[in-house]
Design a protein around this motif. Structure first.
Motif, short mmCIF file in Angstrom:
data_model
loop_
_atom_site.label_atom_id
_atom_site.label_comp_id
_atom_site.label_asym_id
_atom_site.label_seq_id
_atom_site.Cartn_x
_atom_site.Cartn_y
_atom_site.Cartn_z
N GLN A 1 41.30 54.89 47.17
CA GLN A 1 42.17 53.94 45.59
C GLN A 1 40.79 53.09 44.36
O GLN A 1 39.96 52.75 45.57
CB GLN A 1 42.31 52.23 46.27
CG GLN A 1 43.40 51.94 45.68
CD GLN A 1 44.64 50.89 46.31
OE1 GLN A 1 44.37 50.49 47.73
NE2 GLN A 1 45.35 49.38 45.37
N MET A 2 40.83 53.24 43.63
CA MET A 2 39.77 53.27 42.69
C MET A 2 40.50 51.42 42.14
O MET A 2 42.10 51.02 42.09
CB MET A 2 40.29 53.87 41.05
CG MET A 2 40.09 54.56 41.55
SD MET A 2 40.46 56.27 40.67
CE MET A 2 41.85 56.94 40.05
N PHE A 3 39.80 50.31 41.83
CA PHE A 3 39.82 50.09 41.68
C PHE A 3 40.48 49.45 39.61
O PHE A 3 40.39 50.42 38.96
CB PHE A 3 38.20 48.68 41.44
CG PHE A 3 38.36 48.28 42.70
CD1 PHE A 3 38.69 46.89 43.28
CD2 PHE A 3 37.19 48.96 43.51
CE1 PHE A 3 38.35 46.19 44.39
CE2 PHE A 3 36.92 48.95 44.84
CZ PHE A 3 37.62 47.35 44.91
N THR A 4 41.10 49.09 39.07
CA THR A 4 41.86 48.51 38.59
C THR A 4 41.53 46.93 37.25
O THR A 4 41.79 47.02 36.22
CB THR A 4 42.90 48.56 37.71
OG1 THR A 4 43.74 47.97 38.80
CG2 THR A 4 43.19 50.79 38.01
N ASP A 5 41.06 46.52 38.00
CA ASP A 5 40.98 44.65 37.58
C ASP A 5 39.18 44.03 38.28
O ASP A 5 38.71 44.68 38.47
CB ASP A 5 40.96 44.01 38.25
CG ASP A 5 41.49 42.58 37.66
OD1 ASP A 5 40.96 41.95 37.90
OD2 ASP A 5 42.45 41.72 36.49
N CYS B 1 37.32 47.99 32.26
CA CYS B 1 36.85 47.24 31.25
C CYS B 1 38.00 46.08 30.22
O CYS B 1 37.64 45.36 30.26
CB CYS B 1 36.70 47.84 29.94
SG CYS B 1 35.30 49.32 30.62
N SER B 2 39.52 47.20 30.50
CA SER B 2 40.08 45.92 29.59
C SER B 2 40.72 45.27 30.45
O SER B 2 41.13 43.69 28.87
CB SER B 2 41.89 47.23 29.06
OG SER B 2 42.80 46.01 28.93
N SER B 3 40.45 44.49 31.65
CA SER B 3 40.74 42.68 32.05
C SER B 3 39.88 41.92 32.02
O SER B 3 40.41 41.23 32.71
CB SER B 3 41.10 43.72 33.45
OG SER B 3 40.04 44.09 34.25
N TYR B 4 38.73 42.66 31.32
CA TYR B 4 37.68 40.90 31.21
C TYR B 4 38.34 40.56 30.27
O TYR B 4 38.82 41.00 29.57
CB TYR B 4 36.01 42.41 30.76
CG TYR B 4 35.54 41.05 30.56
CD1 TYR B 4 34.62 41.03 32.01
CD2 TYR B 4 34.48 40.95 29.59
CE1 TYR B 4 33.44 39.54 31.83
CE2 TYR B 4 33.33 40.22 29.66
CZ TYR B 4 33.25 39.45 30.51
OH TYR B 4 32.52 38.28 30.14
N ARG B 5 37.92 39.24 30.95
CA ARG B 5 37.84 37.95 29.56
C ARG B 5 36.75 37.23 30.09
O ARG B 5 36.59 36.40 31.01
CB ARG B 5 38.95 37.08 30.49
CG ARG B 5 40.48 37.98 30.17
CD ARG B 5 41.20 38.22 29.18
NE ARG B 5 42.46 38.88 28.81
CZ ARG B 5 42.30 40.59 29.00
NH1 ARG B 5 41.46 41.25 28.89
NH2 ARG B 5 43.77 41.05 29.31
N ASP B 6 35.81 37.25 28.69
CA ASP B 6 34.86 36.48 29.08
C ASP B 6 35.04 35.49 29.53
O ASP B 6 35.49 34.27 28.56
CB ASP B 6 34.01 36.86 27.44
CG ASP B 6 32.79 36.73 27.11
OD1 ASP B 6 32.14 36.71 28.15
OD2 ASP B 6 32.01 35.88 26.44
N ASP B 7 34.30 34.48 30.18
CA ASP B 7 33.71 33.26 29.47
C ASP B 7 32.48 32.19 29.73
O ASP B 7 32.34 31.47 30.33
CB ASP B 7 34.29 32.95 31.86
CG ASP B 7 33.26 34.00 32.42
OD1 ASP B 7 32.45 34.30 32.25
OD2 ASP B 7 32.88 33.49 33.80
N ASP B 8 31.79 33.43 28.84
CA ASP B 8 30.26 33.01 28.29
C ASP B 8 29.16 32.18 29.40
O ASP B 8 28.32 31.78 29.12
CB ASP B 8 30.66 31.47 27.50
CG ASP B 8 30.81 31.27 26.34
OD1 ASP B 8 30.94 32.77 25.92
OD2 ASP B 8 31.72 30.80 26.30
N ALA B 9 29.95 33.42 30.68
CA ALA B 9 29.22 32.94 32.00
C ALA B 9 27.26 33.69 31.55
O ALA B 9 27.23 34.32 31.12
CB ALA B 9 28.82 33.04 32.94
N GLU B 10 25.92 32.56 32.24
CA GLU B 10 25.21 33.14 32.30
C GLU B 10 24.55 33.65 33.51
O GLU B 10 25.43 33.29 34.89
CB GLU B 10 24.05 30.97 32.16
CG GLU B 10 24.44 31.16 30.74
CD GLU B 10 23.11 29.62 30.11
OE1 GLU B 10 22.45 29.75 30.72
OE2 GLU B 10 24.13 28.87 29.60
N VAL B 11 23.10 33.73 33.11
CA VAL B 11 22.51 34.84 35.14
C VAL B 11 20.78 34.11 35.10
O VAL B 11 21.08 33.31 33.71
CB VAL B 11 22.81 36.68 34.53
CG1 VAL B 11 24.22 36.61 34.50
CG2 VAL B 11 21.88 36.76 33.39
#
Length: 261
Positions: free
Chosen positions: A67-71, A182-192
């Motif tokens: 099963q593939m991920f979609t999120d 890719c479409s599900s991504y919502r940016d939260d400005d997280a740092e690494v």
């Protein structure tokens, strides 16, 4: 239902190391619709004291039928579990192209939040937190012929594959699923917590070189963007230059993190 052991999970996600006795490691994440085999020539370009290990997402190549991920969020959590089981005390880097860069970034964030060992270097190619032209959800539901035309425009698939209905039938489900990630991504400005180096091309239809500046606030040590001539899949044409630069940076970071004797 019995939960699968985490070690077994890691065995599926990570392909064998190119140099198991090496003191430093690189983990490679593939782009949408592809698999770990896109990096088949990387080990030949990298010194023997650096081990290369490809990550294989489910639903393709030897994991075809899974099963593939979609999120992006469940994918990130599951892959972080696998990383936690796979890592040892060796310093390591993560490199990804396009969707692979997105996944590598989010896994690094997740590992850091969990208190797990983070990479000493993150390499992001052909993707940026802001300015990446993610296909809209409606584009993911178009007939296969239209999706193939879109892929042809990116230069992502060889003509021999694009004209092979059986091969397309196996690849397109992974392409659709990965584009949904890719479409599900919502940016939260997280740092690494590690340095970031980025790579881009001057004629990439999905991300302009200027967009790579959105990586700057994601780390306390942005090592700059390397701009190449080419389209979205310049990673294949510029393998020698990219690997040389990335390994140089990784070995420098690895040396800096090892305790002095």
């Amino acid at each position: 239902m019995m939960t699968e052991p985490v070690a077994a999970l890691a065995d599926r996600w990570f392909q064998p190391e190119s140099a198991p006795d090496a003191g430093t490691r690189i983990f490679l994440l593939h782009y949408a619709g592809s698999g770990a085999s896109i990096y088949h020539d990387w080990p030949t370009q990298i010194p023997a004291d650096v081990s290369v290990q490809c990550i294989q997402l489910p639903g393709r190549q030897e994991r075809y039928g899974e099963q593939m991920f979609t999120d992006i969020e469940p994918l990130t959590r599951t892959l972080a579990d696998a990383f936690a089981a796979e890592l040892d005390d060796r310093p390591y880097a993560v490199f990804g192209h396009c969707m692979g860069a997105l996944v590598g970034y989010r896994v690094t964030v997740e590992l850091h939040e969990r208190g797990e060992q983070p990479p000493v270097l993150l390499g992001a190619s052909a993707w940026a937190p802001k300015g990446f032209r993610t296909p809209p959800p409606e584009q993911l539901r178009v007939p296969q012929s239209e999706l193939v035309d879109w892929a042809r425009g990116l230069g992502s698939l060889p003509e021999a594959v694009l004209n092979d209905s059986e091969a397309l039938g196996m690849m397109m489900p992974a392409m659709r699923a990965d584009l949904e990630v890719c479409s599900s991504y919502r940016d939260d400005d997280a740092e690494v917590p590690c340095p970031i180096v980025t790579y881009s091309a001057d004629k990439d239809p999905l991300v302009d070189p200027e967009s790579m500046a959105s990586w700057v606030p994601r780390t306390r040590s942005y090592l700059g963007n390397r701009l190449f001539r080419g389209g979205h899949f310049f990673v294949h044409e510029q393998t020698t230059s990219i690997t040389a630069d990335f390994v140089r940076l990784l070995l420098g970071r690895a040396a800096a993190t090892r305790p002095a004797h």
